[in-house]
Enzyme design. Structure first.
Site, PDB file in Angstrom:
ATOM      1  N   ARG A  44       0.861  -1.186   0.000  1.00 35.72           N
ATOM      2  CA  ARG A  44       0.000   0.000   0.000  1.00 35.72           C
ATOM      3  C   ARG A  44       0.897   1.235   0.000  1.00 35.72           C
ATOM      4  NH1 ARG A  44       2.453   2.040   3.675  1.00 35.72           N
ATOM      5  NH2 ARG A  44       0.867   3.657   3.732  1.00 35.72           N
ATOM      6  N   GLY A  45       0.265   2.400  -0.119  1.00 38.79           N
ATOM      7  CA  GLY A  45       1.048   3.622  -0.289  1.00 38.79           C
ATOM      8  C   GLY A  45       1.133   3.909  -1.780  1.00 38.79           C
ATOM      9  N   ALA A  46       0.806   5.153  -2.170  1.00 39.47           N
ATOM     10  CA  ALA A  46       0.632   5.466  -3.587  1.00 39.47           C
ATOM     11  C   ALA A  46       1.830   5.048  -4.469  1.00 39.47           C
ATOM     12  CB  ALA A  46       0.321   6.953  -3.738  1.00 39.47           C
ATOM     13  N   ARG A  87      -7.506  -0.249  -6.736  1.00 35.51           N
ATOM     14  CA  ARG A  87      -7.756   0.844  -5.788  1.00 35.51           C
ATOM     15  C   ARG A  87      -7.944   2.135  -6.599  1.00 35.51           C
ATOM     16  NH1 ARG A  87      -4.240   1.193  -0.526  1.00 35.51           N
ATOM     17  NH2 ARG A  87      -6.174   2.170   0.162  1.00 35.51           N
ATOM     18  N   GLN A 194      -2.011   2.565   9.883  1.00 28.63           N
ATOM     19  CA  GLN A 194      -0.699   2.610   9.208  1.00 28.63           C
ATOM     20  C   GLN A 194       0.324   3.380  10.045  1.00 28.63           C
ATOM     21  OE1 GLN A 194      -3.629   3.262   7.776  1.00 28.63           O
ATOM     22  NE2 GLN A 194      -3.666   2.766   5.607  1.00 28.63           N
ATOM     23  N   ASP A 235      -1.875  10.920  -2.144  1.00 31.72           N
ATOM     24  CA  ASP A 235      -2.291   9.863  -3.082  1.00 31.72           C
ATOM     25  C   ASP A 235      -2.639  10.432  -4.449  1.00 31.72           C
ATOM     26  OD1 ASP A 235      -2.878   8.713  -0.241  1.00 31.72           O
ATOM     27  OD2 ASP A 235      -2.655   7.034  -1.639  1.00 31.72           O
ATOM     28  N   LYS A 246      -4.571  10.056   3.073  1.00 30.86           N
ATOM     29  CA  LYS A 246      -5.263   9.184   4.039  1.00 30.86           C
ATOM     30  C   LYS A 246      -6.289   9.958   4.862  1.00 30.86           C
ATOM     31  CE  LYS A 246      -5.053   5.726   4.337  1.00 30.86           C
ATOM     32  NZ  LYS A 246      -6.064   4.877   3.645  1.00 30.86           N
TER      33      LYS A 246
HETATM   34  O1  MRU Z   1      -4.459   3.285   2.126  1.00 27.37           O
HETATM   35  P1  MRU Z   1      -2.973   3.452   1.995  1.00 27.37           P
HETATM   36  O2  MRU Z   1      -2.203   2.892   3.155  1.00 27.37           O
HETATM   37  O3  MRU Z   1      -2.470   2.981   0.661  1.00 27.37           O
HETATM   38  O4  MRU Z   1      -2.795   5.020   2.040  1.00 27.37           O
HETATM   39  C1  MRU Z   1      -1.511   5.552   2.028  1.00 27.37           C
HETATM   40  C2  MRU Z   1      -1.500   7.023   2.163  1.00 27.37           C
HETATM   41  O5  MRU Z   1      -2.508   7.669   2.252  1.00 27.37           O
HETATM   42  C3  MRU Z   1      -0.148   7.668   2.108  1.00 27.37           C
HETATM   43  O6  MRU Z   1      -0.102   8.797   2.917  1.00 27.37           O
HETATM   44  C4  MRU Z   1       0.085   8.103   0.656  1.00 27.37           C
HETATM   45  O7  MRU Z   1      -0.080   7.023  -0.210  1.00 27.37           O
HETATM   46  C5  MRU Z   1       1.413   8.670   0.464  1.00 27.37           C
HETATM   47  S1  MRU Z   1       2.593   7.399   0.441  1.00 27.37           S
HETATM   48  C6  MRU Z   1       4.115   7.893   0.064  1.00 27.37           C
END
Ligand code: MRU
Length: 345
Positions: A44-46, A87, A194, A235, A246
């Protein structure tokens, strides 16, 4: 800490649903399983999702490379569509898939057995470029952090959310490496946690002083003067500077503004959706409400209660002090300065 990498013909993903108590690395060669890993938030994480999707396209091509050309191209459409359906909010996913599709399009004259190698190179390039972007962002962002600052961050925008090093945590890491004697408050980030599970784990592992708080403590910490700045990831960033991140980021931004605390967003240009005029157009992922009704598998809410679980929110650009990218720090007016970035990519 590399959450996604290619090794010996397999895609490796650290299982982020198990951290911090269990460290497992899964191996993948099937693009369908890679898609499921994104949906289930094993990765996860963009930026990390984008890197994973790039490899997903490669493994799809590997599976179909011996088909006749017309069938190969039809199958690749299916592969890309499946990966894109995992997603909806993080634009890096679509950015990486489009980049892989462009490679397919540009090499239509080649045999799929050759194209598949070019796709592997492209997926590797997306991965290594992401690490470099995070390092560059870190360098630019660290200049905004003062000696002795305490930084609040939300969610996990660290190495675990990218190919390595991190966006928001990349800035924090770079400031730490520069000897700025900083410390961090990490919001736990309800409901998926997270912040508690990943950010606290990652910073602790690196020896960066971190204090975990629940999300509803952030305002009180600010009121007491304990927070000097906020740094979060993103994201999707619209071309007017509105930022999807998030759920809970918007609340933090409002609090930061009310307390006169700078609110920084660190994100690579792959997170900017130049075609999107404002954050109003961003699709917000709705996730299973079991993430709210249960913690660690234990039910905490009554059966049948109404719930909503938006996974992201949009912070209006007026609440954002600056956006840190690998190309440099972008300040308002964002609707003028973000489009200018396009020429630098
Ligand atoms: O739902 P997630 O854990 O994928 O969400 C992640 C976030 O919102 C992070 O802050 C965002 O992707 C930036 S990651 C470098």
């Amino acid at each position: 800490m590399k959450p996604v990498y290619y090794e010996n013909g397999e895609l490796k993903l650290i299982d982020q649903t198990k951290l911090p108590t269990t460290f497992i690395i899964h191996s993948y060669t099937d693009y369908r399983e890679i898609a499921t890993a994104i949906t289930d938030m094993i990765v996860r994480g963009a930026p990390a999702i984008g890197v994973t999707a790039g490899y997903g396209v490669y493994f799809g091509a590997l599976e179909y490379k011996d088909e006749p050309k017309d069938i190969f191209y039809d199958k690749m459409k299916e592969v890309c569509a499946l990966l894109a359906s995992t997603r909806p909010t993080a634009v890096n996913l679509f950015w990486a898939i489009k980049r892989m599709e462009a490679v397919i399009e540009a090499n239509k004259d080649k045999d799929p057995t050759r194209l598949v190698e070019i796709l592997k190179d492209e997926a590797n390039a997306i991965c290594s470029e992401d690490i470099q972007m995070c390092r560059d962002m870190g360098k630019h962002g660290a200049e905004l952090i003062h000696y002795g600052d305490t930084i609040l961050t939300h969610c996990n925008a660290g190495a675990l959310a990218t190919a390595d090093y991190g966006t928001a945590l990349g800035v924090i890491r770079a400031a730490h490496e520069a000897g700025k004697n900083i410390s961090v408050y990490a919001d736990e980030t309800r409901p998926f946690l997270q912040g508690a599970r990943l950010t606290a784990y990652e910073l602790q592992a690196d020896g960066i002083p971190v204090t975990l708080i629940t999300d509803n403590m952030a305002g009180w910490m600010m009121k007491q003067g304990k927070i000097d700045g906020v740094v979060v990831g993103a994201d999707r960033i619209a071309s007017n500077g509105d930022v999807a991140n998030k759920i809970g980021t918007y609340s933090v931004a409002v609090l930061a503004k009310a307390h006169g605390i700078p609110m920084y967003v660190a994100a690579p240009t792959s997170t900017i959706d130049f075609a999107m005029k404002s954050g109003d157009e961003i699709v917000i992922e709705e996730r299973d409400c079991r993430e709210i009704s249960h913690i660690g598998g234990i039910q905490i809410a009554p059966d049948g209660v109404a719930m909503e679980n938006p996974a992201f929110d949009v912070t209006p650009h007026q609440n954002i002090t600056a956006i840190i990218t690998e190309k440099g720090v972008v300040y308002p007016p964002y609707d003028i300065n973000i489009p200018k970035l396009k020429d630098e990519i």
